[in-house]
Design a protein around this motif. Structure first.
Motif, short mmCIF file in Angstrom:
data_model
loop_
_atom_site.label_atom_id
_atom_site.label_comp_id
_atom_site.label_asym_id
_atom_site.label_seq_id
_atom_site.Cartn_x
_atom_site.Cartn_y
_atom_site.Cartn_z
N VAL A 74 -36.64 11.16 -0.64
CA VAL A 74 -35.94 11.67 0.62
C VAL A 74 -36.95 12.70 1.36
CG1 VAL A 74 -33.95 11.69 -1.39
CG2 VAL A 74 -35.54 14.16 -1.12
N SER A 75 -35.81 12.46 2.89
CA SER A 75 -36.35 13.10 4.06
C SER A 75 -36.47 14.12 4.03
CB SER A 75 -36.11 12.10 5.31
OG SER A 75 -34.66 11.84 5.14
N GLU A 76 -36.92 15.32 5.15
CA GLU A 76 -36.42 16.37 5.39
C GLU A 76 -35.21 17.24 5.00
OE1 GLU A 76 -37.78 19.12 8.79
OE2 GLU A 76 -39.39 18.42 8.04
N GLY A 77 -34.37 17.83 4.65
CA GLY A 77 -33.10 18.55 4.53
C GLY A 77 -31.84 17.49 4.59
N THR A 78 -32.45 16.54 3.42
CA THR A 78 -31.39 15.57 2.78
C THR A 78 -30.76 15.88 1.84
OG1 THR A 78 -33.17 13.52 3.87
CG2 THR A 78 -31.12 13.49 1.41
N CYS A 79 -29.42 16.17 2.09
CA CYS A 79 -28.73 16.79 0.46
C CYS A 79 -28.83 15.71 -0.70
CB CYS A 79 -27.02 16.94 0.99
SG CYS A 79 -25.87 17.58 0.30
N VAL A 80 -29.56 16.49 -1.57
CA VAL A 80 -29.27 15.76 -2.97
C VAL A 80 -28.70 16.61 -3.72
CG1 VAL A 80 -31.84 14.86 -2.47
CG2 VAL A 80 -31.54 17.17 -3.39
N GLY A 81 -28.39 16.08 -5.10
CA GLY A 81 -27.63 16.51 -6.14
C GLY A 81 -27.63 15.38 -7.45
N LEU A 82 -27.53 16.04 -8.73
CA LEU A 82 -27.19 15.38 -9.50
C LEU A 82 -25.25 15.68 -9.51
CD1 LEU A 82 -29.04 14.62 -13.02
CD2 LEU A 82 -26.03 15.93 -13.00
N THR A 83 -24.55 14.58 -9.93
CA THR A 83 -23.53 14.69 -9.90
C THR A 83 -22.86 14.21 -11.30
OG1 THR A 83 -23.10 13.51 -7.57
CG2 THR A 83 -20.93 13.30 -9.64
N HIS A 84 -22.26 15.87 -11.78
CA HIS A 84 -22.45 15.81 -13.66
C HIS A 84 -20.98 15.02 -13.82
CE1 HIS A 84 -24.45 19.42 -13.87
NE2 HIS A 84 -23.34 20.40 -12.16
N TYR A 85 -20.18 14.72 -12.96
CA TYR A 85 -19.08 13.84 -13.31
C TYR A 85 -19.50 12.06 -13.96
CZ TYR A 85 -14.82 11.59 -14.70
OH TYR A 85 -13.67 10.83 -15.40
N ALA A 86 -20.12 12.28 -12.61
CA ALA A 86 -20.83 10.75 -12.65
C ALA A 86 -21.97 10.16 -13.72
CB ALA A 86 -21.07 10.30 -11.40
N ALA A 87 -22.54 11.87 -14.42
CA ALA A 87 -23.94 11.18 -14.40
C ALA A 87 -23.46 11.31 -16.19
CB ALA A 87 -24.88 12.22 -14.94
N TYR A 88 -21.88 12.00 -17.00
CA TYR A 88 -22.03 12.49 -18.36
C TYR A 88 -20.63 11.03 -18.11
CZ TYR A 88 -23.63 16.98 -17.10
OH TYR A 88 -24.21 18.70 -16.46
N HIS A 89 -20.70 10.67 -17.58
CA HIS A 89 -19.19 9.36 -17.86
C HIS A 89 -20.25 7.70 -17.35
CE1 HIS A 89 -15.81 11.24 -18.94
NE2 HIS A 89 -16.32 11.89 -18.29
N SER A 90 -21.91 7.97 -17.16
CA SER A 90 -22.91 7.06 -16.96
C SER A 90 -23.01 6.06 -18.48
CB SER A 90 -23.75 7.02 -15.64
OG SER A 90 -24.83 5.89 -15.75
N PRO A 91 -22.52 4.58 -18.37
CA PRO A 91 -23.17 4.12 -19.90
C PRO A 91 -24.60 3.51 -20.20
CG PRO A 91 -21.89 2.56 -17.82
CD PRO A 91 -21.37 3.61 -17.97
N SER A 92 -25.23 4.18 -18.13
CA SER A 92 -26.58 3.71 -18.51
C SER A 92 -27.59 5.58 -18.88
CB SER A 92 -27.11 4.05 -16.95
OG SER A 92 -27.17 5.13 -16.22
N ASN A 93 -26.38 6.57 -19.16
CA ASN A 93 -26.88 7.33 -20.18
C ASN A 93 -25.97 8.00 -21.59
OD1 ASN A 93 -28.61 8.76 -17.69
ND2 ASN A 93 -26.73 9.74 -17.00
N PHE A 94 -24.76 7.32 -21.50
CA PHE A 94 -24.15 7.53 -22.70
C PHE A 94 -23.52 6.00 -23.18
CE2 PHE A 94 -24.73 11.65 -21.09
CZ PHE A 94 -25.09 12.61 -22.14
N LYS A 95 -24.17 5.95 -24.37
CA LYS A 95 -22.78 4.59 -24.71
C LYS A 95 -21.75 5.87 -25.41
CE LYS A 95 -22.63 2.00 -29.25
NZ LYS A 95 -23.08 2.10 -30.85
#
Length: 503
Positions: A391-412
Motif C-alpha cells: 500500500v502506498s504512503e498515506g493509505t488508510c488501512v484497517g481490519l474491519t471487525h464485523y466483516a472479518a468475523y462474519h466472513s466464511p473465509s475465516n469462520f465456518k
C-alpha cells in the motif's frame, strides 16, 4: 445592469465548469492513475468518498463493507485512499510490535482533534507520547489492580441484582429492559474507577443528562467525521450550530474536568485508576513523565467512553444470543450454578476458569463486536506491505471487525452463535476457523488498555444474573439485532422476563 448580470452568469458557468473538470479529473485519477488503482472495489467508491460517507451517515457502514468483502474478496478499496482487510496477518503488519507496524500512525482524519486541548490523551497521542502515557496508566489496569478492585466490581454486580429484583416486582409481567440495566452498571463501575464516585445510575435506575448526552453525541461524532472531509460543508455547518448545542458540549466537558479535578484533589488509597497513576507518576523514575492536565482530562473521557458502553454492548449481545439458543443457555447456567454454591463464592480467579462462560463471551464478541469498524492506520512514508499487499504512503488501512468475523473465509457457519468453536470439543468441526483474526480489543502496543477489566466485568455481571435468574426473551424485542451503527451500535430496548430462583 444587463452587462453585470451577464458577467455574473458567465462567472457562475466558468466556476461550475472548472468544478466539473476538477471533479472529473480527480475521479479519473483515482480510478486509473492512483497508486491503489489495482485494488478491487466498486467503481464509484474507488472514484470518490461519496458512497463511503453516505453509508456512514445511514448507519450501515459495517454491513456495506461486509457485502463488499463477500463480492470482492479479502481486500477491498472502499474509498479512493481507503483499504479494508479481513485477514489476520494485517494485525501484525499494521498494528503489531514490529518496526514496520509501529511506523503506522493512527489515521488522524478518523479521530479528529482532542476536545480537551493540544496535548492529546492515549487515543490520539503520537507513538512516543502514547508510550509514556500508557506506561503510567497500565498500572491501573494490571492484574494486581484488578484484584484490588474486585470488591468494587462485586458491589455493583450485587446492586444490579437488587435493582433487577425491584424492577421485576414493579412490573406485573416481570419484564425489564436489560440494555438500560447493563449500561447503568458499567457506567457506575467506570465512573467509580475514573472519578472516585459512581454516577448513581443503578441507584436511581435512570440515566443522568450527562450520560444521555454521551449516547446522543454518537451520531453527531459520525456526522462530524464525514464533514471533516468536506471543509466547505463543515464551515457552513459550524456556523449553523445552535448556541444551546455548543453550551451543552461545554457542560459535558466541564462535567469530566470537574470530576477529575475533584478526584485528584482528594488524597486516598482506594484502588481506583488515579491512585495507581499518581502513585507511579510521583516516583523518582517518572517524576518528569507525569500526565499533563489535558492528558488527564482526555484519558478520563476515554476511560468513560471505551470502558462503559462497549462492555454493556457485549453483555446485551450475549443475552440476545443465549436466549435464542436455549440449549447453550442451559449449559452455561449449569456450569455457573454448579461452580458456585453461594453467591459469595463468585470470585475473579474462579470465573476465569469457567471454560464455557469464556467460550460464550468469545463467541459473543465475534458475532457482535462492540467496535465493528476497527481503528484505521495510515501507511508510513514510502509505503508498506500489509497482509502481503503493498500500500502506498498515506493509505488508510484497517481490519474491519464485523466483516472479518462474519466472513466464511475465516469462520465456518459465521452467522451462527457457536461457543463450542472455542473449545477442544469443537475442533473437529471448527478447527479450520482462523481464530487469530478475532481481536475485538485491537492488537499490538495500542490495544485496549482495559481488556482484562472488561473481561472480568463481563464474566462477573453475566454470571451474577444467571446465578440469580432464569431469563425469557420477550417477543416484542425479536428484531433487536437489526441495528444501525454510529461509532457504536444504536441499541433499542431488549425486554426480558426475569424469574428469581433464589427466593
Amino acid at each position: 445592469m444587463s452587462h453585470l448580470t451577464n458577467l455574473l452568469i458567465e462567472g457562475a458557468v466558468l466556476f461550475t465548469s472548472l468544478g466539473f473538470i476538477y471533479t472529473f479529473g480527480l475521479c479519473f485519477y483515482n480510478v486509473f492513475l492512483h497508486p491503489l488503482r489495482s485494488y478491487p472495489g466498486p467503481l464509484f467508491s474507488r472514484a470518490s468518498v461519496f458512497e463511503y460517507h453516505r453509508q456512514c451517515l445511514k448507519g450501515r457502514l459495517p454491513f456495506w463493507l461486509h457485502d463488499l468483502h463477500k463480492k470482492y474478496g479479502p481486500v477491498v478499496r472502499y474509498g479512493p485512499n481507503e483499504i479494508s482487510f479481513i485477514e489476520a496477518a494485517v494485525w501484525k503488519d499494521a498494528y503489531g510490535h514490529s518496526q514496520q507496524a509501529t511506523s503506522f500512525e493512527k489515521h488522524k482524519p478518523f479521530y479528529g482533534p482532542d476536545i480537551f486541548g493540544s496535548s492529546p490523551g492515549l487515543i490520539r497521542a503520537d507513538n512516543y507520547s502514547h508510550g509514556r502515557q500508557r506506561r503510567l496508566a497500565s498500572h491501573a489496569f494490571s492484574d494486581k489492580a484488578l484484584k484490588d478492585q474486585e470488591g468494587i466490581l462485586k458491589g455493583y454486580a450485587t446492586m444490579l441484582i437488587d435493582k433487577l429484583k425491584e424492577a421485576t416486582q414493579k412490573n406485573i409481567d416481570g419484564k425489564v429492559d436489560v440494555v438500560d440495566f447493563y449500561n447503568f452498571t458499567t457506567f457506575d463501575i467506570m465512573a467509580d474507577l475514573t472519578f472516585g464516585e459512581p454516577l448513581g445510575l443503578l441507584e436511581g435506575a435512570e440515566f443522568t443528562p450527562w450520560v444521555r448526552t454521551f449516547f446522543e453525541n454518537l451520531k453527531l461524532i459520525q456526522i462530524t467525521f464525514v464533514l471533516r472531509a468536506w471543509p466547505a460543508l463543515q464551515a457552513m455547518m459550524n456556523a449553523m450550530v445552535p448556541k444551546s448545542l455548543m453550551e451543552k458540549r461545554k457542560l459535558h466537558m466541564k462535567h469530566t474536568t470537574d470530576r477529575v479535578d475533584k478526584r485528584l484533589a482528594r488524597k486516598t488509597e482506594r484502588p481506583d485508576i488515579w491512585t495507581y497513576i499518581t502513585r507511579f507518576s510521583e516516583s523518582e523514575e517518572n517524576k518528569d513523565k507525569n500526565l499533563t492536565e489535558s492528558e488527564s482530562y482526555s484519558n478520563a473521557g476515554l476511560f468513560m467512553s471505551a470502558g462503559t458502553e462497549t462492555t454493556a454492548t457485549t453483555l446485551c449481545g450475549l443475552t440476545y444470543f443465549l436466549l435464542h439458543n436455549p440449549e447453550k443457555l442451559e449449559r452455561l447456567k449449569k456450569e455457573v450454578r454448579e461452580a458456585f454454591p453461594t453467591y459469595d463464592d463468585i470470585h475473579m480467579t474462579q470465573l476465569s476458569q469457567l471454560e464455557y462462560l469464556n467460550a460464550c463471551i468469545e463467541e459473543g464478541l465475534r458475532m457482535y463486536p462492540p467496535v465493528s469498524m476497527g481503528l484505521p492506520r495510515t501507511a508510513p512514508k514510502g509505503g508498506a506491505e500489509v497482509g502481503g499487499h503493498w500500500v502506498s504512503e498515506g493509505t488508510c488501512v484497517g481490519l474491519t471487525h464485523y466483516a472479518a468475523y462474519h466472513s466464511p473465509s475465516n469462520f465456518k457457519d459465521p452467522d451462527d452463535y457457536v461457543p463450542e468453536r472455542w473449545l477442544p470439543e469443537g475442533q473437529t468441526e471448527y478447527g479450520s476457523d482462523h481464530k487469530d483474526v478475532l481481536q475485538p480489543f485491537s492488537y499490538g502496543p495500542r490495544n485496549c488498555l482495559g481488556k482484562n477489566l472488561a473481561w472480568h466485568e463481563m464474566r462477573l455481571i453475566l454470571t451474577s444474573v444467571l446465578w440469580h435468574y432464569d431469563l425469557e426473551f420477550c417477543p416484542e424485542s425479536e428484531d433487536w439485532f437489526k441495528q444501525d451503527y454510529y461509532v457504536l451500535w444504536k441499541k433499542p430496548a431488549m425486554m426480558v422476563k426475569l424469574k428469581s430462583i433464589r427466593e
